[in-house]
Scaffold this active site. Structure first.
Site, short mmCIF file in Angstrom:
data_model
loop_
_atom_site.label_atom_id
_atom_site.label_comp_id
_atom_site.label_asym_id
_atom_site.label_seq_id
_atom_site.Cartn_x
_atom_site.Cartn_y
_atom_site.Cartn_z
N SER A 83 0.92 -1.37 -0.23
CA SER A 83 0.03 -0.09 0.22
C SER A 83 0.96 1.43 -0.09
CB SER A 83 -0.97 0.05 1.04
OG SER A 83 -0.36 -0.04 2.30
N HIS A 104 -5.07 -3.25 -3.01
CA HIS A 104 -4.74 -2.41 -4.20
C HIS A 104 -4.43 -3.10 -5.34
CE1 HIS A 104 -4.35 1.11 -1.26
NE2 HIS A 104 -3.82 -0.09 -0.44
N LYS A 161 -11.52 0.83 -2.74
CA LYS A 161 -10.62 1.44 -3.48
C LYS A 161 -10.95 1.35 -4.96
CE LYS A 161 -7.24 0.74 0.24
NZ LYS A 161 -8.35 0.52 1.40
C1 LIG Z 1 -3.22 -3.06 2.18
C2 LIG Z 1 -4.56 -2.60 2.76
N1 LIG Z 1 -5.21 -3.52 3.33
C3 LIG Z 1 -6.28 -3.15 3.88
C4 LIG Z 1 -6.87 -2.00 3.99
C5 LIG Z 1 -7.97 -1.48 4.91
O1 LIG Z 1 -9.18 -1.24 3.98
P1 LIG Z 1 -10.24 -0.82 4.43
O2 LIG Z 1 -10.18 0.83 4.23
O3 LIG Z 1 -11.56 -1.17 3.51
O4 LIG Z 1 -10.75 -0.83 5.91
C6 LIG Z 1 -6.07 -0.95 3.44
C7 LIG Z 1 -6.75 0.62 3.36
O5 LIG Z 1 -7.04 1.32 3.90
C8 LIG Z 1 -5.07 -1.31 2.63
O6 LIG Z 1 -4.30 -0.29 1.96
#
Ligand SMILES: Cc1ncc(COP(=O)(O)O)c(C=O)c1O
Length: 402
Positions: free
Chosen positions: A183, A211, A243
């Site tokens: 991320s 992502h 996303k």
């Molecule tokens: C790699 C990754 N996993 C999990 C999440 C969490 O997802 P959410 O925003 O739906 O809680 C994010 C984003 O914030 C992320 O970048």
């Protein structure tokens, strides 16, 4: 009480001293602004290079219409947890479609990706066991390991040999978890090598493809599909809906029994209100547009190539990444903030990411691209970046490149 409130003041002063204060800004992205790549802050329009809406689907008219129509049909809230009457026909259909999209037997919806990761780790890792994770995994995977009570052991970033060494050392390792696309760095995990190491030693492999989904792989099926790994190789596949799909929520996909165990055991699934059914309906439309409108991924790839080529010509060293996340690591938090402010003054909204989100000494601009950017916006961003770096260098805030 006085001592406690004074301690809060000291805590905030310490955050400020380290240049780590996070700021909440009111910003709006709206179809009325004419582009999903524009944000309005304090009455000013900025080109947004920090959104995860990689395909622009959050503003797709069909997705918006589906949300409105389904809210008219189902109301706004789901009214209850999934297992207590909150699981609607829209949730059911979306789960089936996500399972088909990822090539898995079944999928289970979660309210957020954060909760899905807590659920996945806690349901399959126990107190006496070890969970192996990439050093740069998302916070929710790390927190999942903490909550599970298992011992967390990290390995060198994106290093399959280091992961294998840890697997061999820790005989009670039960799970390896990794981001698919990282991320904060935008690079992709060595999934095929990790999968064969996990299979050889009977570890659960959990891939968080927040992502990758929608962005990479055939029809945007993600980083796991891009290297052709099935559910035997990646038994736990987590994807987010907020996303590239432009909506909200998350899911875990896997074999029937894997998902049934999650449904029976995972507290972040059982003890929370189900997503609004209208959101599930909108996500179904977004998922279809994601698959059918391949031009969005093509435009995103064109934009990625353009930014990287511009940066190369301007002597700006972006991290190695072929995905929508294009970091510029500057090291010092103050420098990253100054650069972010320079870009904002020039009309660009770029995420400034500092420790503890990223390792100490690796503060960065997290530039994200979307299919909705055009060439002129990308060229203008590069020029502003080059200008900002030059100004900072002239003021000796950053060392000149060797
Ligand atoms: C790699 C990754 N996993 C999990 C999440 C969490 O997802 P959410 O925003 O739906 O809680 C994010 C984003 O914030 C992320 O970048």
């Amino acid at each position: 009480m006085r001592r406690r409130t004074d301690a809060l003041g000291a805590l905030l002063a310490d955050i400020d001293q380290q240049q780590r204060r996070r700021v909440q800004r009111v910003s709006s992205r709206s179809p009325r602004l004419g582009s999903a790549a524009i944000s309005e802050i304090d009455g000013r329009q900025l080109v947004n290079f920090c959104s995860n809406d990689y395909l622009g689907l959050s503003q797709h008219p069909d997705v918006i219409a589906a949300l409105r129509d389904a809210a008219t049909e189902h109301g706004v809230g789901s009214g209850a947890a999934h297992l207590l009457g909150g699981h609607s026909s829209e949730h059911q259909k979306l789960e089936c479609e996500l399972a088909a999209f990822t090539g898995r037997e079944r999928a289970l919806l979660f309210s957020t990706g954060y909760m899905a990761n807590l659920a996945a780790v806690c349901s399959f890792a126990g107190r006496e066991e070890v969970v192996l994770q990439d050093r740069l995994n998302h916070a929710s995977l790390i927190d999942g390991a903490t909550l599970s009570g298992a011992r967390l052991v990290r390995y060198q970033h994106a290093d399959a040999a280091a992961a294998l060494e840890r697997i061999q050392t820790h005989k009670n390792a039960c799970m390896l978890a990794t981001d698919g696309v990282f991320s904060m760095d935008g690079d992709i995990a060595p999934l095929a090598e990790l999968a064969s190491a996990c299979a050889a030693h009977e570890l659960w492999l959990l891939v968080d493809d927040a992502h990758g989904l929608g962005v990479v792989g055939p029809e945007g099926r993600g980083s796991v599909a891009a290297v052709g790994l099935d559910s035997a190789q990646v038994p736990l596949l987590m994807g987010t809906l907020g996303k590239a799909l432009g909506c909200f929520g998350a899911f875990i996909a896997g074999d029937e029994n894997v998902i049934e165990v999650l449904l029976q055991r995972s507290r972040p699934y059982i003890y929370t209100t189900a997503l609004p059914p209208a959101l599930a309906a909108a996500t179904r439309v977004a998922l279809r547009r994601c698959q059918d409108e391949g031009w969005r991924r093509e435009r995103l790839q064109t934009n990625i190539a353009r930014l990287r080529s511009n940066a190369l010509q301007a002597g700006i060293q972006l991290s190695p990444s072929n995905t929508a996340i294009q970091p510029l690591i500057v090291g010092d938090s103050g420098v990253a903030l100054a650069l972010g402010n320079h870009l904002a003054a020039a009309g660009f909204l770029v995420g400034v990411t500092r420790p503890p989100t990223v390792p100490t000494g690796s503060a960065r601009l997290r530039i994200t691209l979307s299919a909705m950017h055009d060439a002129a916006q990308i060229d203008a961003l590069t020029a502003a970046l080059a200008d900002g770096l030059r100004t900072l260098r002239d003021n000796a805030s950053i060392p000149a490149a060797p």
